[in-house]
Scaffold this active site. Structure first.
Site, short mmCIF file in Angstrom:
data_model
loop_
_atom_site.label_atom_id
_atom_site.label_comp_id
_atom_site.label_asym_id
_atom_site.label_seq_id
_atom_site.Cartn_x
_atom_site.Cartn_y
_atom_site.Cartn_z
CD GLU A 207 31.76 48.38 41.08
OE1 GLU A 207 32.70 49.33 40.58
OE2 GLU A 207 31.86 47.29 40.11
CD GLU A 312 36.49 49.34 42.08
OE1 GLU A 312 36.63 49.21 40.95
OE2 GLU A 312 36.05 48.52 42.71
#
Length: 419
Positions: A207, A312
């Site tokens: 991320e 995720e």
């Protein structure tokens, strides 16, 4: 590019190119078999919302991440607490249960500080022994392990789960940070390149903050290419490893990445994370809107030009879990986050599943299945997360126990929910 497409392209170019492609044999048949997995969140990288007790037990509200956990405590006290946590949060029994649940992948977040702590950095080390245990347990239970570098020097996103919560990340703005991260990837591949049957993928950075603009994205794109060399060609420029590089979309649309690392590359996969509670608009969705949004992702995943894994996601639909938005920060859903307007009460939406209504659990089953169906239009999925102290809506383990996740992930009650 999926293997068949690569082979077809190379067949057009000439047979001589084919052997180098055939020599690449990842430890899992990405693109033909579906990834079905779970994250081991909060184990080797602390997250306040996953294990709030560890933070509460410090008695210090300024301890909000793993950096401050080391900075604001006596070393021996902090080390003992971490050691107890590492020994108990995830054990061999968890790997056995994950395999028994019909899953085939485990994603293991780990911070850079497990490999190298710089001068003045208060991180506590000792995680590597557990990384090695995880590899052994994954092998023993025929699970594939993704090693995911979840935190980089300077923080790549400013999130507490990068190790250091800050208002603006600094990883990308200091070349030394990037150089250190590249060295850590070299260390990781040297640990696992011979274990590619068990560790088929390395994710070189979780991320990165692409939402902060081109300054970040320019560095990230070069880092993905540098990591390709480090992961796919760790020996020399002509000898491939069998390890896949899993890059992240950096919070950009998939269309932004069209054609990136396709021509002239192989063994690259894309990781995208899909949540529906971190904006005022999405957290206000009703049940049917959440399901419709989940189903809407299928076509873009199916059309993407790399293997693509939703690395995720969650059946949770609110941000009600305590400290999900950071220690000391409230939720959008109930308006306890500064500057937000309440959608409803968080009572019965998170915490212990014994407080969940039958309607809510039925919705979570439908929402879970809608996401699985949609994400399997791509290369598969890895749910966040296996367990949490007091947020059963996020817990795969709790979902199995209370029935919104099937004992076999292919055993769907609502197979036509996205039709």
């Amino acid at each position: 590019m999926p293997l068949l497409n690569r082979l077809f392209s190379l067949a057009v170019l000439g047979v001589s190119a084919v052997p180098s492609v055939l020599s690449f044999q990842p430890g899992f048949s990405y693109g033909s078999e579906k990834v079905r997995g779970v994250n081991l969140g909060g184990w080797l990288v602390l997250e306040p919302w996953i294990t709030p007790s560890i933070f509460e037990n410090t008695g210090n509200d300024d301890i909000v991440d793993e950096w401050t956990f080391g900075e604001y405590q006596d070393y021996d006290t902090a080390k003992a607490a971490l050691q107890d946590h590492w020994n108990s949060w995830i054990t061999e029994d968890d790997f056995a249960a994950i395999a028994a649940a019909g899953l085939n992948h485990v994603r293991l977040p780990v911070g850079y500080w497990a490999f190298a702590v710089g001068s003045g950095e208060p991180y506590i080390t000792g995680q590597l022994d557990y990384v090695k245990m995880a590899i052994t347990w994954a092998s023993d239970y025929d699970l594939k392990l993704i090693i995911d570098l979840h935190g980089a020097p300077g923080s790549q996103n400013g999130f507490d789960n990068s190790g250091q919560r800050m208002s603006y990340p600094t990883w990308h703005s200091n070349q030394t940070n990037v150089d250190r991260t590249n060295e850590i990837i070299k260390t990781i591949i040297s640990m696992v390149d011979s274990e590619y049957e068990t560790v088929p993928i390395i994710a070189p950075l979780n991320e990165p903050a692409g939402f902060d603009g081109d300054d970040v994205l320019t560095v990230v794109k070069q880092y993905w290419k540098d990591s390709y060399g480090n992961i796919r060609y760790p020996y020399d420029s002509s000898t491939e490893s069998n390890t896949v590089e899993l890059i992240h979309d950096a919070f950009q649309s998939l269309s932004y990445w069209d054609g990136f690392m396709v021509d002239g590359y192989d063994g690259v996969a894309m990781d995208t994370h899909i949540y529906q509670m971190f904006s005022d608009e999405q957290v206000a969705y009703n049940y049917s809107e959440h399901i419709k949004e989940a189903c809407s992702h299928g076509s873009s995943l199916a059309d993407f030009d790399l293997w693509i894994i939703v690395g995720e996601w969650t059946p949770a639909s609110t941000d009600c879990a305590k400290w999900l938005n950071g220690r000391g920060t409230g939720a959008r859903y109930d308006g306890s986050m500064s500057g937000t307007t309440a959608v409803g009460s968080c009572t019965g939406k998170t915490g212990n599943a014994t407080s969940f209504s039958s309607d809510y659990k039925q919705f979570m089953r439908q929402y879970w299945e809608a996401q699985v169906i949609s994400y399997e239009k791509g290369s598969g999925w890895i749910q966040w997360t296996w367990k949490a102290e007091n947020a059963d809506d996020w817990s795969y383990q709790a979902g199995l126990k209370y029935g919104w996740i099937p004992q076999d992930p292919t055993d769907l009650e609502y197979p036509n929910i996205c039709d």
